[in-house]
Design an enzyme around this catalytic site. Structure first.
Site, short mmCIF file in Angstrom:
data_model
loop_
_atom_site.label_atom_id
_atom_site.label_comp_id
_atom_site.label_asym_id
_atom_site.label_seq_id
_atom_site.Cartn_x
_atom_site.Cartn_y
_atom_site.Cartn_z
CB SER A 2 -0.91 0.11 0.84
OG SER A 2 -1.65 -0.87 0.67
CB CYS A 3 -0.52 4.51 -0.55
SG CYS A 3 0.60 6.10 -0.35
N PRO A 4 2.58 4.87 1.17
CG PRO A 4 4.06 6.03 1.94
CD PRO A 4 3.21 5.02 2.03
CG ASP A 53 -2.58 1.15 -3.07
OD1 ASP A 53 -3.21 1.59 -3.26
OD2 ASP A 53 -1.55 2.49 -2.53
CG ASP A 95 0.65 7.44 -4.33
OD1 ASP A 95 -0.12 8.49 -4.78
OD2 ASP A 95 0.69 6.65 -3.44
#
Length: 83
Positions: free
Chosen positions: A12-14, A39, A45
């Protein structure tokens, strides 16, 4: 032209952008990195990351839940290599 594949599915981010950045820094200018991610936030992103860093997002696709990004590393400015 060389291409490195980085499978970041499930992260998942980041983390996808952070891990891709680490690999891109180790690649030669002009080399391509193919990133596989799941994600949905990675779409926004990676667009923002490439815009901010100067790397080129040369392709993006989606197959079911997997997003694929192909990023070409930017050329280093004359006389300076990225650390």
């Amino acid at each position: 032209m060389s291409e490195t594949v980085l499978d970041l599915k499930g992260l998942s981010c980041p983390l996808p952008v952070l891990r891709a950045n680490k690999v891109l820094r180790s690649l030669a200018p002009g080399a391509r990195l193919r990133v596989l991610a799941t994600d949905p936030a990675s779409v926004k992103d990676f667009h923002a990351y490439c815009e901010q860093t100067g790397h080129a997002l040369v392709a993006m696709s989606q197959d079911r839940e997997t997003f694929t990004f192909v990023i070409q590393r930017k050329a280093d400015p004359p006389g300076k290599a990225e650390p």
